[in-house]
Every structure is written in structure tokens, then in C-alpha cells.
Design a protein around this motif. Structure first.
Motif, PDB file in Angstrom:
ATOM      1  N   ASP B 163     -39.488   8.970 -13.216  1.00  0.00           N
ATOM      2  CA  ASP B 163     -38.222   9.318 -12.556  1.00  0.00           C
ATOM      3  C   ASP B 163     -37.387  10.244 -13.440  1.00  0.00           C
ATOM      4  OD1 ASP B 163     -38.544   7.975 -10.149  1.00  0.00           O
ATOM      5  OD2 ASP B 163     -38.001   6.058 -11.046  1.00  0.00           O
ATOM      6  N   VAL B 164     -37.422  10.005 -14.763  1.00  0.00           N
ATOM      7  CA  VAL B 164     -36.677  10.881 -15.683  1.00  0.00           C
ATOM      8  C   VAL B 164     -37.244  12.296 -15.597  1.00  0.00           C
ATOM      9  CG1 VAL B 164     -36.122  11.319 -18.118  1.00  0.00           C
ATOM     10  CG2 VAL B 164     -36.059   8.992 -17.234  1.00  0.00           C
ATOM     11  N   GLU B 167     -36.274  13.661 -12.027  1.00  0.00           N
ATOM     12  CA  GLU B 167     -34.855  13.789 -11.692  1.00  0.00           C
ATOM     13  C   GLU B 167     -34.025  14.509 -12.760  1.00  0.00           C
ATOM     14  OE1 GLU B 167     -33.650  12.007  -8.846  1.00  0.00           O
ATOM     15  OE2 GLU B 167     -35.493  10.944  -8.400  1.00  0.00           O
ATOM     16  N   ILE B 168     -34.552  14.567 -13.995  1.00  0.00           N
ATOM     17  CA  ILE B 168     -33.781  15.257 -15.042  1.00  0.00           C
ATOM     18  C   ILE B 168     -34.527  16.501 -15.534  1.00  0.00           C
ATOM     19  CG2 ILE B 168     -32.747  15.064 -17.346  1.00  0.00           C
ATOM     20  CD1 ILE B 168     -32.198  12.128 -16.757  1.00  0.00           C
ATOM     21  N   PRO B 171     -35.390  19.364 -12.481  1.00  0.00           N
ATOM     22  CA  PRO B 171     -34.227  20.167 -12.066  1.00  0.00           C
ATOM     23  C   PRO B 171     -33.701  21.080 -13.183  1.00  0.00           C
ATOM     24  CG  PRO B 171     -33.945  17.899 -11.357  1.00  0.00           C
ATOM     25  CD  PRO B 171     -35.146  17.923 -12.251  1.00  0.00           C
ATOM     26  N   SER B 172     -33.746  20.596 -14.432  1.00  0.00           N
ATOM     27  CA  SER B 172     -33.264  21.438 -15.546  1.00  0.00           C
ATOM     28  C   SER B 172     -34.185  22.660 -15.709  1.00  0.00           C
ATOM     29  CB  SER B 172     -33.256  20.658 -16.854  1.00  0.00           C
ATOM     30  OG  SER B 172     -32.468  19.526 -16.709  1.00  0.00           O
ATOM     31  N   LYS B 249     -28.867  23.136  -1.439  1.00  0.00           N
ATOM     32  CA  LYS B 249     -29.166  21.754  -1.054  1.00  0.00           C
ATOM     33  C   LYS B 249     -28.903  20.790  -2.189  1.00  0.00           C
ATOM     34  CE  LYS B 249     -32.270  21.965   2.764  1.00  0.00           C
ATOM     35  NZ  LYS B 249     -33.612  22.041   3.217  1.00  0.00           N
ATOM     36  N   ARG B 250     -29.175  21.234  -3.433  1.00  0.00           N
ATOM     37  CA  ARG B 250     -29.154  20.297  -4.541  1.00  0.00           C
ATOM     38  C   ARG B 250     -27.926  20.380  -5.422  1.00  0.00           C
ATOM     39  NH1 ARG B 250     -31.616  16.155  -4.085  1.00  0.00           N
ATOM     40  NH2 ARG B 250     -31.658  15.905  -6.328  1.00  0.00           N
ATOM     41  N   TYR B 251     -27.375  21.588  -5.563  1.00  0.00           N
ATOM     42  CA  TYR B 251     -26.387  21.721  -6.632  1.00  0.00           C
ATOM     43  C   TYR B 251     -24.977  22.064  -6.184  1.00  0.00           C
ATOM     44  CZ  TYR B 251     -30.827  22.103  -8.973  1.00  0.00           C
ATOM     45  OH  TYR B 251     -32.094  21.877  -9.395  1.00  0.00           O
TER      46      TYR B 251
END
Lengths: 237, 257
Positions: B163-164, B167-168, B171-172, B249-251
Motif C-alpha cells: 500500500d505504501v 499510495e505514496i 503517485p510521487s 482526478k487525483r490532485y
């Protein structure tokens, strides 16, 4: 009871924690006070498992624990709801997580901010989500590192009330590091005063024994100023 | 702000008109179709190329080669970037590889590729050696720029490593890549076509450019350049659209929408 015994920690030649003995009563809030740089955050990070100790023993800290950081530490590209979901993933099924998030957001009147991104919230609001995240997380213990430090007086008051409301609802054990004596007296059931580096436990005050808050404040002030005198403690281990 | 953007667009349009005017003037002065063809002969050449029954095959194969090569480069860059972040061994293994690819003259590697690889693979390889270092370094930089405090938060709350990553980290990486994606794709297209010129696959823009050069058909070369520019622009719009779509959509917060 959460307990630490004979905790030592050094950074190279610099001794930070020196033989720390402490007990944290369950479902109570213990506030740790001490001079700047005495190793309060180091102690918290050891308790949270973020940094290793040099020696000593820790009891009761093995399971899940929440952490309220000085900064909000919200993920910028996730909404409030997604930030809360992030820590609940794998801890419970999606529907249950959803239910808890909705329930808590409703409880503290933050539902309308559910789909907001951190950048659209004020500092105080972001810190509220930081606190909420800790309470939503299924743990019995909350560790807090000066959670109200960067806030103005109004926001501080709002957030302290917010914290007390949540604490009363959940009966969690809280360990909080703070610089602020008023904050410790308002929120704590027990106050631990650490000495200058290398830090030892200098004094433990159970607040229920002090009816006069003014005298209590005076006493804490005196302890904090009087860095040279170390009052020995008798803790049965 | 809007005015400033519009003014930029105007300037860009003036610049394009100026280039075409300069081209028309120079071609009249030089008056030699082999050295500098006229706009009319280039348009005629373009018509001939487009009316060729194999045109769509040529175009399709080159676009596919470019896209396929880019996706491979991007995937390997992401995987190696993530691995380099977690493994000192892989990071150090990649240092000389990236240095070699970035500093060795591209033509030397192309010559080796021509010896080692089939003519269908060479264009992909040429694109890869050019864009992989750019993509890899961007991925690595994006990962290294992730706020450690957020990672620490995930660790304290016992968030699953997958998940890290999802989800982190991803996206970065996406945020970092979104700034260079369309330019990297443009470079890749150019390099794939250069590879085609040298390796001569059956259906390829590069092969046809080479044929026009052999017959000294400069209007044909110019016509192909126009087609390549159009493909480049098409890729750029696709990438920008994709980035904007995912970002919106995401940011971007509901307040801004």
C-alpha cells in the motif's frame, strides 16, 4: 500498564537518556515535560519503535499504536477521507473503515471536509485530521509529540477540547510530550518531569493529588528551573 | 496570468509564420529544389507520400515502435528506480550503466546495436538508450524527494508495504514524471526514427527518409519531417491530456473544480 525500564540512549558521545524508568497508567494521559533538547522526542520515538534504544526494556508497546505528530503529516494528494482510509487499510474491511470514518467525522462536525485535500484546509483543521487519524486507528495507545505546538492560542484551545472529547469517547492511553505546563495540567492525569541531558526522570506528579492548580504550576516551574537537583524516585519494578 | 499565456501563444504563432516566410523567401532566392524545396513542391511531396497505399503501414509501424519502446523504457525505469531506492547494490550497479548511456556517443552504441540486434529491434534500442537514463533519474529523484515524515507516519501506523508503494511511491513518481513525460516521448520518437534510418526495417518512416535521400528527393524529406512533427505534436497532446486527466482526478481539490 505500559512500562519502560533502564532505558539508555546516546547519539555517538552524546548521552541523551540515562536510566529511564517510567510507568504509563492505562486509559490515562501522561504528559512528559522537560528542558529543550533533553530527549523527550527521543524517548517517544523509542516507545513508538521509530528508533532503537541502546539498552533497557519496554513492556506493553508491542501492538498497534497511534502517533500524533507535531506536523500533520497528511498525504497531499489524498483527500481527508483517503488519508484516514490509508491507515485503516488491512486493519478492517472497507465497509467497516468507511463506517468508522463517517461516524468520527460526523461526531466532530468535519463531514463537509471529507473530500477536501490538505492544501485546502487551514493548519488547525489539518492538525484536527492528524488527531482524528490517531483516534480512528484501532489502537489502545496514542503517542503525541507536541501536537499543539505550531498553533495559535485560539486553535490550540479548540484542538485541546477536540482532543479531550475524543479521549473521553475512546478511553485510550495517551503519552504526550509538551513544553507547555498549562497544556500538561489541562490534559494530563500524570506529569513526568525529565532532567537536563543526560535525562533522568526527575519527578512524577499524579494530578489527582493536587487540588490547587496554581500551586501545582508553581511546583512544576520550580522543578523545571531547578535543573541541578535530582529527586530520587522509588519505583518498584 | 491568462493574458500572459495568450501573449505567448501569439508570439509562437508569429514565430511560425516568420519561419514559413523565411522558407518561401530562401527557396525563391536559392531556386534549387535539391538544396531547399519550395513550399508547393513539399506539399506535392506530402500528397504523394500520403496517397501511397503503404503510408498507413509505415506510419503505424513507426508509431507502434515508438510507443512500445517508450513503454518498455518507462517500465524498466520505474522498476529499476524503485529497486535502486531500496537496494544499495542495485543503485551502485546502475550508476555506471546510466553514466555509460548518458556519456557514450549515441552513434557508437547504435553501431554496436546494428551488429548485435535485428533491424526491427535496433530503433527500439536506440530510443531506449536515449530516454532510459532521463526516465530512470527522474524516477529515482522523485522517490528520493518523498517526504520522509510521511513514510515515517506510514511506518508508525503499520501500513502494508504494498500500500505504501501504491499510495505514496507511485503517485510521487508520477508527479515527477509528469513534468518530463511529453518531452521524453518526443526525444524517443526522434531517436526511433534515427534508428530506423540506420537499420532499415521494412515499414518505417526512417527507411522512407533514407530512400528520399538516396534519390535526392529533398521535397520528400521535407514532407516526412512535417509528418514527424505532426506525430510529435500528437504524442505531446496525448501525454498532456493524460497527465491533466489523471491530475484532475487525483490532485485537484473539489473546491477548485
Amino acid at each position: 500498564m505500559y512500562k519502560v525500564q533502564k532505558i539508555y540512549k546516546s547519539y555517538g558521545e552524546l548521552k541523551v537518556l540515562n536510566n529511564i524508568y517510567l510507568e504509563f497508567p492505562k486509559e490515562k494521559t501522561t504528559c512528559i515535560l522537560g528542558p529543550s533538547g533533553c530527549g523527550k522526542t527521543t524517548l517517544l520515538n523509542i516507545l513508538a519503535g521509530l528508533i532503537p534504544k541502546d539498552s533497557g526494556e519496554i513492556f506493553g508497546f508491542e501492538g498497534d499504536k497511534s502517533y500524533i505528530f507535531q506536523e500533520d503529516r497528511l498525504i497531499p494528494w489524498k483527500t481527508v477521507k483517503e488519508n484516514l482510509e490509508f491507515v485503516l487499510k488491512g486493519k478492517m474491511d472497507k465497509n467497516r473503515a468507511q463506517e468508522i470514518i463517517d461516524n468520527y467525522l460526523g461526531l466532530v462536525n468535519l463531514e463537509e471536509y471529507k473530500y477536501y485535500y490538505p492544501k485546502d484546509l487551514s493548519g488547525g483543521m489539518r492538525q484536527r485530521i492528524n488527531i482524528l487519524r490517531a483516534f480512528i486507528y484501532p489502537s489502545k495507545l496514542i503517542i503525541m509529540d507536541e501536537p499543539f505546538k505550531s498553533l495559535d492560542i485560539n486553535n490550540k484551545k479548540i484542538l485541546m477540547d477536540f482532543f479531550v472529547d475524543l479521549r473521553e469517547k475512546d478511553n485510550k492511553t495517551c503519552i504526550m510530550v509538551t513544553h507547555d505546563i498549562e497544556e500538561a495540567i489541562s490534559l494530563g492525569h500524570r506529569i513526568v518531569i525529565l532532567s537536563e541531558k543526560p535525562s533522568k526522570v526527575k519527578r512524577i506528579l499524579d494530578l489527582e493529588n493536587y487540588k490547587d492548580r496554581f500551586k501545582l504550576k508553581e511546583e512544576i516551574n520550580r522543578e523545571l528551573k531547578n535543573g541541578m537537583i535530582v529527586i530520587p524516585l522509588n519505583i518498584n519494578t | 496570468m491568462k493574458k500572459f499565456i495568450l501573449r505567448d501563444r501569439d508570439l509562437s504563432l508569429y514565430s511560425k509564420i516568420l519561419i514559413v516566410c523565411l522558407w518561401i523567401a530562401l527557396s525563391r532566392i536559392i531556386d534549387n529544389e535539391i538544396i531547399l524545396p519550395t513550399v508547393t513542391s513539399t506539399i506535392n511531396g506530402l500528397g504523394k507520400i500520403i496517397s501511397n497505399p503503404e503510408f498507413l503501414n509505415i506510419l503505424g509501424y513507426s508509431i507502434l515502435r515508438s510507443l512500445f519502446g517508450f513503454i518498455i523504457s518507462l517500465s524498466i525505469a520505474i522498476v529499476m528506480g524503485v529497486l535502486s531506492r531500496f537496494s544499495k547494490f542495485i543503485y551502485n550497479l546502475m550508476v555506471p550503466v546510466v553514466k555509460f548511456l548518458s556519456s557514450t556517443p549515441t552513434i557508437a552504441i547504435i553501431i554496436l546495436a546494428l551488429i548485435w540486434l535485428s533491424n526491427e529491434i535496433v530503433p527500439l534500442f536506440v530510443g531506449f538508450i536515449m530516454v532510459f537514463p532521463i526516465l530512470y533519474e527522474t524516477v529515482l529523484k522523485s522517490i528520493l524527494n518523498i517526504d520522509n515524515k510521511i513514510l515515517e507516519m506510514a511506518r508508525v501506523y503499520n501500513v502494508n508495504k504494498i500500500d505504501v508503494l501504491k499510495e505514496i511511491y507511485l503517485p510521487s513518481i508520477f508527479i515527477g514524471l509528469s513534468n518530463i513525460l511529453s518531452s521524453a516521448m518526443g526525444i524517443n520518437l526522434k531517436m526511433v526514427i534515427a534508428g530506423e534510418v540506420l537499420s532499415q526495417p521494412k515499414y518505417a518512416i526512417g527507411t522512407n527518409l533514407q530512400i528520399q535521400k538516396i534519390y535526392l528527393n529533398t521535397p520528400g524529406v521535407f514532407a516526412w519531417i512535417i509528418i514527424i512533427l505532426a506525430i510529435g505534436k500528437f504524442f505531446e497532446y496525448i501525454m498532456k491530456g493524460l497527465v491533466l486527466c489523471i491530475r484532475s482526478k487525483r490532485y485537484i481539490s473539489p473546491m477548485e473544480n
